[in-house]
Design a protein around this motif. Structure first.
Motif, PDB file in Angstrom:
ATOM      1  N   ASN A  70       0.854  -1.180   0.000  1.00 14.83           N
ATOM      2  CA  ASN A  70       0.000   0.000   0.000  1.00 14.83           C
ATOM      3  C   ASN A  70       0.891   1.231   0.000  1.00 14.83           C
ATOM      4  N   ALA A  71       0.350   2.341  -0.429  1.00 16.57           N
ATOM      5  CA  ALA A  71       1.018   3.631  -0.352  1.00 16.57           C
ATOM      6  C   ALA A  71      -0.075   4.682  -0.198  1.00 16.57           C
ATOM      7  N   THR A  72       0.324   5.890   0.141  1.00 18.01           N
ATOM      8  CA  THR A  72      -0.624   6.990   0.273  1.00 18.01           C
ATOM      9  C   THR A  72      -0.158   8.135  -0.612  1.00 18.01           C
ATOM     10  N   LEU A  73      -1.019   8.550  -1.524  1.00 21.22           N
ATOM     11  CA  LEU A  73      -0.701   9.690  -2.366  1.00 21.22           C
ATOM     12  C   LEU A  73      -1.365  10.932  -1.790  1.00 21.22           C
ATOM     13  N   ARG A  74      -0.790  12.081  -2.104  1.00 19.99           N
ATOM     14  CA  ARG A  74      -1.311  13.350  -1.584  1.00 19.99           C
ATOM     15  C   ARG A  74      -1.593  14.279  -2.754  1.00 19.99           C
ATOM     16  N   VAL A  75      -2.729  14.982  -2.673  1.00 18.46           N
ATOM     17  CA  VAL A  75      -3.100  16.009  -3.634  1.00 18.46           C
ATOM     18  C   VAL A  75      -3.193  17.315  -2.861  1.00 18.46           C
ATOM     19  N   ARG A  76      -2.312  18.268  -3.204  1.00 19.74           N
ATOM     20  CA  ARG A  76      -2.302  19.580  -2.551  1.00 19.74           C
ATOM     21  C   ARG A  76      -2.723  20.638  -3.560  1.00 19.74           C
ATOM     22  N   LEU A  77      -3.496  21.609  -3.101  1.00 21.71           N
ATOM     23  CA  LEU A  77      -4.056  22.627  -3.984  1.00 21.71           C
ATOM     24  C   LEU A  77      -3.610  24.019  -3.561  1.00 21.71           C
ATOM     25  N   SER A  78      -3.603  24.948  -4.512  1.00 17.33           N
ATOM     26  CA  SER A  78      -3.232  26.320  -4.203  1.00 17.33           C
ATOM     27  C   SER A  78      -4.380  27.109  -3.597  1.00 17.33           C
ATOM     28  N   GLY A  79      -5.582  26.567  -3.627  1.00 15.42           N
ATOM     29  CA  GLY A  79      -6.746  27.229  -3.038  1.00 15.42           C
ATOM     30  C   GLY A  79      -7.403  26.336  -2.012  1.00 15.42           C
ATOM     31  N   ASP A  80      -8.222  26.954  -1.156  1.00 17.72           N
ATOM     32  CA  ASP A  80      -8.909  26.216  -0.100  1.00 17.72           C
ATOM     33  C   ASP A  80     -10.045  25.371  -0.656  1.00 17.72           C
ATOM     34  N   LEU A  81     -10.212  24.199  -0.068  1.00 16.67           N
ATOM     35  CA  LEU A  81     -11.345  23.337  -0.386  1.00 16.67           C
ATOM     36  C   LEU A  81     -12.587  23.831   0.347  1.00 16.67           C
ATOM     37  N   ALA A  82     -13.747  23.579  -0.222  1.00 20.08           N
ATOM     38  CA  ALA A  82     -14.997  23.873   0.468  1.00 20.08           C
ATOM     39  C   ALA A  82     -15.077  23.010   1.725  1.00 20.08           C
ATOM     40  N   ASP A  83     -15.886  23.431   2.685  1.00 23.44           N
ATOM     41  CA  ASP A  83     -15.981  22.698   3.949  1.00 23.44           C
ATOM     42  C   ASP A  83     -16.459  21.267   3.753  1.00 23.44           C
ATOM     43  N   ARG A  84     -17.435  21.059   2.904  1.00 22.61           N
ATOM     44  CA  ARG A  84     -17.979  19.717   2.681  1.00 22.61           C
ATOM     45  C   ARG A  84     -17.429  19.134   1.392  1.00 22.61           C
ATOM     46  N   GLN A  85     -16.974  17.885   1.483  1.00 18.80           N
ATOM     47  CA  GLN A  85     -16.440  17.168   0.328  1.00 18.80           C
ATOM     48  C   GLN A  85     -17.015  15.755   0.327  1.00 18.80           C
ATOM     49  N   ARG A  86     -17.306  15.238  -0.841  1.00 18.12           N
ATOM     50  CA  ARG A  86     -17.667  13.830  -1.002  1.00 18.12           C
ATOM     51  C   ARG A  86     -16.467  13.172  -1.637  1.00 18.12           C
ATOM     52  N   LEU A  87     -15.680  12.486  -0.825  1.00 13.31           N
ATOM     53  CA  LEU A  87     -14.427  11.912  -1.295  1.00 13.31           C
ATOM     54  C   LEU A  87     -14.592  10.450  -1.686  1.00 13.31           C
ATOM     55  N   ALA A  88     -13.740  10.021  -2.580  1.00  8.44           N
ATOM     56  CA  ALA A  88     -13.723   8.630  -3.020  1.00  8.44           C
ATOM     57  C   ALA A  88     -13.348   7.725  -1.850  1.00  8.44           C
ATOM     58  N   GLU A  89     -13.741   6.475  -1.919  1.00  3.80           N
ATOM     59  CA  GLU A  89     -13.390   5.494  -0.897  1.00  3.80           C
ATOM     60  C   GLU A  89     -11.868   5.396  -0.790  1.00  3.80           C
ATOM     61  N   GLY A  90     -11.374   5.358   0.441  1.00  6.68           N
ATOM     62  CA  GLY A  90      -9.935   5.273   0.668  1.00  6.68           C
ATOM     63  C   GLY A  90      -9.251   6.620   0.700  1.00  6.68           C
ATOM     64  N   CYS A  91     -10.027   7.697   0.613  1.00  5.64           N
ATOM     65  CA  CYS A  91      -9.467   9.050   0.639  1.00  5.64           C
ATOM     66  C   CYS A  91      -9.941   9.790   1.887  1.00  5.64           C
ATOM     67  N   ALA A  92      -9.123  10.731   2.346  1.00  2.11           N
ATOM     68  CA  ALA A  92      -9.463  11.533   3.521  1.00  2.11           C
ATOM     69  C   ALA A  92      -8.896  12.929   3.340  1.00  2.11           C
ATOM     70  N   ARG A  93      -9.581  13.869   3.908  1.00  3.25           N
ATOM     71  CA  ARG A  93      -9.089  15.245   3.895  1.00  3.25           C
ATOM     72  C   ARG A  93      -7.964  15.364   4.909  1.00  3.25           C
ATOM     73  N   ALA A  94      -6.888  16.067   4.533  1.00  2.00           N
ATOM     74  CA  ALA A  94      -5.733  16.192   5.423  1.00  2.00           C
ATOM     75  C   ALA A  94      -5.420  17.650   5.740  1.00  2.00           C
ATOM     76  N   GLY A  95      -6.305  18.555   5.431  1.00  2.00           N
ATOM     77  CA  GLY A  95      -6.099  19.970   5.703  1.00  2.00           C
ATOM     78  C   GLY A  95      -7.020  20.822   4.852  1.00  2.00           C
ATOM     79  N   LEU A  96      -6.845  22.139   4.930  1.00  2.00           N
ATOM     80  CA  LEU A  96      -7.677  23.054   4.154  1.00  2.00           C
ATOM     81  C   LEU A  96      -7.494  22.888   2.652  1.00  2.00           C
ATOM     82  N   ARG A  97      -6.289  22.429   2.260  1.00  2.00           N
ATOM     83  CA  ARG A  97      -5.958  22.338   0.843  1.00  2.00           C
ATOM     84  C   ARG A  97      -5.399  20.979   0.446  1.00  2.00           C
ATOM     85  N   GLU A  98      -5.616  19.954   1.261  1.00  2.00           N
ATOM     86  CA  GLU A  98      -5.001  18.649   0.995  1.00  2.00           C
ATOM     87  C   GLU A  98      -5.983  17.504   1.133  1.00  2.00           C
ATOM     88  N   VAL A  99      -5.782  16.517   0.263  1.00  2.00           N
ATOM     89  CA  VAL A  99      -6.512  15.249   0.328  1.00  2.00           C
ATOM     90  C   VAL A  99      -5.474  14.145   0.157  1.00  2.00           C
TER      91      VAL A  99
END
Length: 163
Positions: A70-99
């Protein structure tokens, strides 16, 4: 938000590793210099931004020489994510701009599970910088980081940008 236990476990283990802790069951002795198996994790995919919606599709791959459970990939964004997200299975929010998302098993010369994210941005922006990288890889050594660290500029045009 539904999150698989494996994703949360990967996130927790990655956090412990970042703090210098040894992963449970690891043969690594503190100060031994053991770096674990060698693997070449890579990501290929595309991103598209339309309004406040950012779509990210990617496939993790492993060119070896060892398989990874297994491994964990990270997606970081230059802008803030909205408060509510519907994420794919196996994914979690890790900050204001990270999944973060688990890849699942990465066989030698094989692919992990396809990851598809539809992320809502807090505000509309003319562009979003998307960074994709490996957050945790099970303690493996990866000598070719160029194929698992990507930066993509997505313009608010709905066009797809590949990496």
């Amino acid at each position: 938000m539904a999150v698989r236990r494996g994703a949360v476990r990967s996130v927790v283990v990655a956090g412990l590793l970042a703090l210098g802790a040894v992963a449970p069951g690891s043969a690594q002795a503190v100060g031994s210099g053991w770096a674990g198996p060698e693997a070449d994790v890579a990501y290929h995919g595309r991103v598209a931004l339309a309004g406040t919606q950012l779509r990210v599709w990617l496939v993790p791959e492993n060119d070896g020489p060892a398989a990874l459970p297994n491994a964990t990939l990270r997606v970081r964004l230059s802008g803030d994510l909205a408060d509510r997200q519907r994420l794919a299975e196996g994914c979690a929010r890790a900050g204001l701009r990270e999944v973060v998302c688990e890849t699942g098993p990465l066989p030698l010369h094989g692919r992990g599970r396809h990851v598809g994210l539809v992320l809502e941005m807090r505000e509309r922006a003319p562009e979003v910088l998307v960074r994709v990288d490996t957050w945790w890889n099970g303690g493996a050594t990866d000598r070719n980081r160029a194929n698992n660290e990507h930066v993509v500029l997505a313009l608010d045009t709905g066009d797809t940008y590949a990496f």
